[in-house]
Each structure stands twice: as structure tokens, then as C-alpha cells.
Design a protein around this motif. Sequence first.
Motif, PDB file in Angstrom:
ATOM      1  N   ARG A 259       4.216  51.305  50.164  1.00 15.75           N
ATOM      2  CA  ARG A 259       5.564  51.768  50.490  1.00 15.75           C
ATOM      3  C   ARG A 259       6.498  51.615  49.295  1.00 15.75           C
ATOM      4  O   ARG A 259       7.363  52.461  49.046  1.00 15.75           O
TER       5      ARG A 259
ATOM      6  N   ILE B 112       2.200  54.386  55.646  1.00 16.78           N
ATOM      7  CA  ILE B 112       2.366  54.481  57.106  1.00 16.78           C
ATOM      8  C   ILE B 112       1.033  54.241  57.811  1.00 16.78           C
ATOM      9  O   ILE B 112       0.959  53.515  58.807  1.00 16.78           O
TER      10      ILE B 112
ATOM     11  N   ASN C  85       0.392  51.138  60.275  1.00 18.76           N
ATOM     12  CA  ASN C  85      -0.060  51.398  61.647  1.00 18.76           C
ATOM     13  C   ASN C  85      -1.318  50.580  61.962  1.00 18.76           C
ATOM     14  O   ASN C  85      -1.470  50.028  63.051  1.00 18.76           O
TER      15      ASN C  85
ATOM     16  N   ARG D  76       6.524  46.679  62.721  1.00 18.53           N
ATOM     17  CA  ARG D  76       7.234  47.784  63.364  1.00 18.53           C
ATOM     18  C   ARG D  76       8.562  48.065  62.646  1.00 18.53           C
ATOM     19  O   ARG D  76       8.963  49.219  62.478  1.00 18.53           O
TER      20      ARG D  76
ATOM     21  N   LEU E 273       7.898  50.034  59.569  1.00 14.49           N
ATOM     22  CA  LEU E 273       7.639  51.436  59.884  1.00 14.49           C
ATOM     23  C   LEU E 273       8.944  52.177  60.172  1.00 14.49           C
ATOM     24  O   LEU E 273       9.112  53.349  59.791  1.00 14.49           O
TER      25      LEU E 273
ATOM     26  N   ARG F 169       7.813  53.283  66.654  1.00 14.19           N
ATOM     27  CA  ARG F 169       6.660  52.939  67.480  1.00 14.19           C
ATOM     28  C   ARG F 169       7.135  52.180  68.711  1.00 14.19           C
ATOM     29  O   ARG F 169       8.083  51.384  68.636  1.00 14.19           O
TER      30      ARG F 169
END
Length: 950
Positions: free
Chosen positions: A834, A846, A850, A869, A872, A879
Motif C-alpha cells: 500500500r 487490497i 483481504n 479493516r 482497507l 468490508r
Amino acid sequence: MERRILEELADSAVPETTGLRWSLHGRVDQVSRIEALMRESVERPRAQVVVLESGAGTGKTRLLLEVMASAARRGFAVVNGAADQPGLVRAVTLVNPRNGRQEDDRAGALAGRFEAQLAGHLRRGPVLVAVDDAQWTDLTLLHALSAVVSKLDSAPVFWLFAVHADHADSPNGAVLRTLARKHRAEWLGPLEPLTGEAVAGIAGDLLDATPGEDVVALCESVGGTPQAIVDLVLDVRREGCVTVTDHVARLTSGPMSTGIASAVEPDPGAPLPRPFVRLMRARLRELSTRAQEVLQVAAVLGHSFAPQDLAEMLGERPAQLLGPLQEALAAGLIGSHSDQFVFHREPVWRAVLDTVPELLRSMLHRQAATMLLSDPRGRIEAAAVHLVHCAVPGDEEEIGTIREAAQRMLAASPQAASALATRGLRIAPTDSTDHVALATTATAALVRLGSLSDAVELAEEQLRVHAGTCPEFTRPLRTWLATALMLRGDTTAAFDVSKETLAATKSRSAASEPCPELLLLNAMSHNDHSKVAEVANRVLDAPGPHSDDVRAAALNVRAMAHWREGRLDAAMSAVDEAVRLRGPLTRAWQCDPLWTRAWLLTRVRRLDEALDAAEAARKAIDSEHNGVLSPVPLALRATILLARGDLIAAEADARAGLAASERAEMPLYEPQLRAVLVISALRRGDLAQATDGLRRLEECAPAERAQPWSALVRVLSALVTSARRGVQAAMEELREVLSDPRQCRVLLLEDPSMTAWSVRTALSAGARDLAETVVVAAEQIAAGNQCYATLVAAARHGRALLDGDVSGLAGLEESYGDPWAVASVIEDTGTLLRDGDADGDREQAIAELNRAMAAFDELGAEWDSARVRRKLRRLGVRRRHWNHEARPETGWDSLTSTEAKVARLVARGLTNRQVASEMFVSPHTVGFHLRQIYRKLNIQSRVDLARIAP
């Protein structure tokens, strides 16, 4: 009368079946069979007839009510055919030529009217007709019902009759047998006596509390019929013989002893509640005078007795005992087992023995002791149990027999040894060597049992009594005192007593005692690492004068010293050699190398081997009957399960271990057990519980015994501080520790995943210097331990984070051996991607995040999952807070897959231990799941579960 009975039969009785106050216990097989036949009567459709034949008080009526309630839930119209009382029913026993036509006409009219009533019910669905106490039903009415059964043979009508077993041969019983033959009826019964969980369930319902073991034992002693159990429980409750504390019902008189401990008590009936004594005396009076006398003499012999011994005591031939013993067997007061007779339950034996006058009891005990001592088989233990009731104070021969028997019992039954030796102390003169020996045996037994405070109190009292005795005579007593002090956590006092004992020792310790040198090594290991290492080196440099047990303890110390130095191969070699040398656990006590081996293997994440070592340790403890050490294998296993990622199982074992620690008064492994709960709470995201757990951990690891746990406490303190107050506060707390190479090394060895966590946290706090220090230390550990993949992976992980090198994380998932650390590697991969500059990094980040969230979810690590989370979301991906289908809060569908599997296995009749073996978890874990299952299904027992399981 006929019209009233007919109306009772024809009216629906659902209100009587829907408000059952208590669960049905112990009749799951019968209910399941009847329910299966009910389903069959609907599916085919055709009539089904079931006859339940059983004795008085066995629960026929309650079973019928349960079936009626079940039928109502299944859509049946329920017709209650409960007969009136015998005195109100007109008995028609024979049909003779003068009234035969009249009775036939009456039966036909009744049958026609009842058939019409049933037809009305059948238009709406299937029907259950339940007739309780069929032996009292008007015979003509029973003939009428039989006719209706024949006419409605192809209709979904389920006929259920209950009849008293004593009336099975009555005219009514004959009608039922004819009906059964004609309609292929299922004949059930008799209902077996209730035991175990069923008895506890009934008592629990009546007391509105969980019955203690003694309460259950009393209920099982009255014959196992529900009515007798209910009567006893109501009586003991009414007379204040039970006390409810913490929702557990216990005897007000206190816990009852069992086995030898109860056999040596001077007053066998003292702990028994008055209602139980009255009941048992009434049952005894139902026997002939001859049977009563034989049973009373048998009770003096013990809870179990050989017929040959009983015959010799009575001076009779065995054949002369046939009648009295058969009478007692028929009354359910005794049973037979192998080559002996056994009183039905220990409370029954106590109650019968209590009917023997005290003076006669003493004379009979003397007769039994003489008989046993003259036996060529040398039954000294059995004779000693009788001698404590009749020995003359000061009789050296008899006291010597008691002393020898108590010593023999110590290895196999510490409880028996403790009881016998303690009773012997009342008889032996205080200035005798027998008195010192009995005190030593009693103390040793109390230590094994986990009654450490009692052991310390007894030993200190006896040492004061024998203050002027030669130190060599009291040396064994002092070594057991030191052992009790050490296991209780009083390591400074244990160290002082061990030094005094060693100074007074002139000869080598007996094989059955813990040696002073061994105790000294154990006590020192809690105080000063450098001093204990010096002592261990002296032992190993000159092994000749020392036993294998002392050398094993020294090797154990050396293994831990090598571990602290980061020399894992040397540590493993030392502990393996110690395991080879170790003798009985009774001499190793708190330093069994098997425990150290399991601990070391857990740290390097060789978890399968660690589990094997923990299981070997458990078997050793069990075989030695060392209940005081029962928390140890639970602590080892909980830590291993936590490393494997099984939070539920780890928590279950940790809580069981804490309970065992409290029972055994042995807190030495409490810090490890509490550490498991702290880490588990953190991973689940329960910060309040983690904080409270850390406080309890710090309280149970005070300065004098904190050495083995100091690194662990620092690790957890930093983790909790980071969660509560942020990374800056955590780094400030760890700065001094991480700056010291020795302390930093021990910290990273305690938990390999701490390397990555420390680097990650230090970088977030802007303390790059600390991050570099951690990475250097981890790389030094890995360089000297290349064969331990976990340590190598930890160093690579830390270096990759420090350098921001995502490629450095490649391949680490397969190396860690720790699913939580693996999930962290995946998360760190996503985080570094990231933060990268490449165009494809975002999508890859991502995907990795996940994957990390799924891994944390699988482990139940909600705290970590929430952190991923959030990462993300910063990437624009939202999510849900769960990745599984939402379940209802109650009902069968609310169970998790694991809970459903446990429920199915329990419903099949498996015990917690059998389910644990089937699912490769501990019985404590199964118990945890069962509590969740009961809550979600709104049930109270295994019987309820078996009844509703699909």
C-alpha cells in the motif's frame, strides 16, 4: 361414572402438558423411541400402540406428560386418559353369563361414543390417546378402548398405555397383553433406576441449584426411582440439611469423605442428613432380623467385603449367608462386584455401619484386624484401617502396622495415606519415632493432594513438638515442609528450610523423599539465576556424589540458562539429557524437565512435539497421583493451543488450570495461565478484560517468584499499553529493556512474533534506533540457531519491516509455525505494498489485506481484523464486520459448526472426554461449548439436548 370417565378420555388435555415445570431426566431413549413411533403413525398412516410397564415411583406419569407435550408440539390432538383413583372406579373383573350381555352392550356404547369423539379430532390431524395407570381403568372401558383401536387401525391414532408392573397379571393387564398381540404393540419397560446426570438433574430442579457431589451421592443411594429422589430432596431441603452457595447446593454438615478417609472416621453417620438416616434405617428394618445382623457385621468390614471374610467374622459357613445376602441384594442395599459384595453406595454403607453400637463396632474392628493380620496374604493396609478404631495407645506393634500401611498407601492413594497417618498420630506417643514417621507421611500425602496450607501447618506443628529430636530423624519432615512451601510460592522460606535441611543431612535421602539438594535448586531458580547456575555447574562438574534426580535438576537449570543466552541447541540438548535421567516425579517435583521441554518447544513453535511433551507430563503426574501438580499440564497445553490459534480451547484450558491452581493451592504456573487469557482477550478485542487480566498477572507474580515470568510480564504489559495508550507509551515502557542486549534477547525469545511487533511499533513511534536494536538482536539469535525456522523467520520479518522491503517477507508464511504470526506477515505485506509507488501495488495490497483479514477472522482475532479493516477503508474498500452468514441468536441454527458437532456427539450419548477425543480438544473445551449450546437452545441438560437434536 361412565360418562365422567368418557368425558375425561374425549377432552383434549393440552393445558396439562404445556406447562411442565421441570425437565425430564434419564428417559431419553424411551422418549426418542415413542417419538419415532409417533412419526411413523403419521407417515404411514396407521394406528400405533405402546404399553409402558414399570414399577411404582419410576416416573411413568412424568414420561407420559413429556410424550403428550411432545405430541402437542408436533400437531397431535392430545387426549388425556388418566384413570380415576382405585376407590372411585367401579371394578368389573369378570364377564359371566348373567351380566355378560349387559357389559357387552355397555362396552359397545362406550366404544361408539369415544370413536365419534376421536373422529372429530382426526378431521384436524393425528391424535395421541394416553392412558396412565391402566391397571385402575374400568375393565369395561378398557374393552371399549380395545374395540376402538381395532376400528381405527388405519387412522393416525397413537395409543399409549402405562401400567404398574405389580398389576401386569391382573385382568386389566391381560386385556393389554391381548391388545398388544393383536396390534403389534411396542412393550416398553421397566424403567431403569436413574444415575449420574439424571439424578443430578432432578435434584437441581428441586433445589434450583447445581447439586454438589455429596447431594448427588445421597440421591443415588435411595434406589434411583424418581419418586424416592424427589422425596429425599424435599425432606433435606425442608429440614435445612443443604446450603446453597454460588448456585451450588452442598450438605450443611460439610463435605463427606470417601474411601479409606471415611473408613477411619470415628463417627460414620455424622455427615449424613437426618432424613437420609431415617430412610435408610426404615429400609433396614424391612429386612429380617437375621439379614440386618449379617449386614451390620458386613458394614464393619467396609464398603466392600469378601463373603469369606464375612463368614469367618460370623463363624459360619458361606452357605449359611445365602438367605440374608440374597435378601439384602433384593432390597437394593448391596450389589456384587467381581469376588466381593459392595454396598449400593457409600452413604448406604455409612448409614448401616452407624446402626452398630460404638462399643460393639470397636470389638468387631478388633476381630477384623486380627483376622486380616493372620491372613497369609498379608493384608496389612486393610488391617490398619480397623486398628485405628481399636488400637491401644502406645502399642508399638499396632502403631507400627498403621505407620507401614500409611507409607505403602502414599504412592497409590495420597488421600488414604493422609487419613490413616493422621488418625495414627492420635494413637502414637509423641516421643516415638513412629510419631515422626506418621507426621512425615501425613505431610507428604497432603502435599500430593494439593492441601499445601494444611501440609505446612502440620509439618511446622510437628517440628515444634519434636524440637529436641535428632535433626536426622526430622530431616524427611523438613524436606516435605520445604516442598510444600516451594509449591505454595513461598520460595524464600523454602530456600531457608532447604539450606537448614541440607546442613543437617548426614546420609543420602531415601528414594521416596524429595532430596534437599533438589529442593535447593528448585527454590533458587526463583530467586537468582546466576547463583542457581553456579550450583548447577558444581553438581554437573562433579556428578559422582549426586543422584540422577539432582543431576537432572541441574541440567534443567542449565537448559534455561542456555535459552536465556540464545543457545537453543545447547538448551535442547541439556533438557533432553535431563528427561533421560529424570526419576519418579515424586522426587523431581517442581522442575520436571518434561515441562521445560514442552515450554522450549512452544517458544520455537514446534507445537506438535510440544503437545506430546505436555501429554507425557500429564500422564506422569496422573500416574504419580500428584494432584498438586494438576495445573501444570493445563498451563502448558493452554499456551500451545494459543500458539496454534485456537483461542476458545486455550481459554478453556487456562480457566480450568486456574481453578486447579486454586484447588491445589499451587500458584507457580498461575502467571502462564493468566498470560494466555490476557493475549486471548487482546486478540478478541476485549481491552477491559485484557487490562484486568494483566493486573491479575502482575499480582500473582510478585518479586520473589517473578524470575521465570519477568519477560512474559514485560511483553504483555507493552502489548496492553500499546492498545490502551498508543505506540509512544509502549515504546517508552520498553525503551530500557530493548536497549539492554541481554534483556532484549530474552524478550524476543519469549515470543518470536515480538520481533516484528517491536519493530513495527518502534517505527510508528518514530524510534528507529530501537527498531534497529531489535533487528540486530533478532539476527544474532537467528545466526546462532539456523535450524529453528521460527527464529530465522522472525529476524527476516523484522529486517523487512525496518528496510520497508516487501520482497523480504516472501516465503515467511511457511516458516513461522504460528498462524497469528503468519496473518501478521500477510498484513505487513499488504501494508508495505500500500505504501509502495508501483501502479499495481494498490490492487495487490487490497488482495493481501483481504487475505490477512480472513486469516485473523478465522482465528477469532477481532482486534487485528478491525485494524486491517481500517487499512482497507483508507484504500477505499469497505468490508462488513463479519465474513459469515448471520445466525439467529437462539435455536439450532444459532450454533456454530463446532458447537453443532459437539451437540450431535453429546446427543449420541458420548461423555465430554469421549467428545474431546473425537474432536482432538480437551474436555474443558467441550464443557465450554456445551454451556454455549445450552444457552442458545434454552435447555438445561444432555437429556434435553438428546431429545431435540435433529
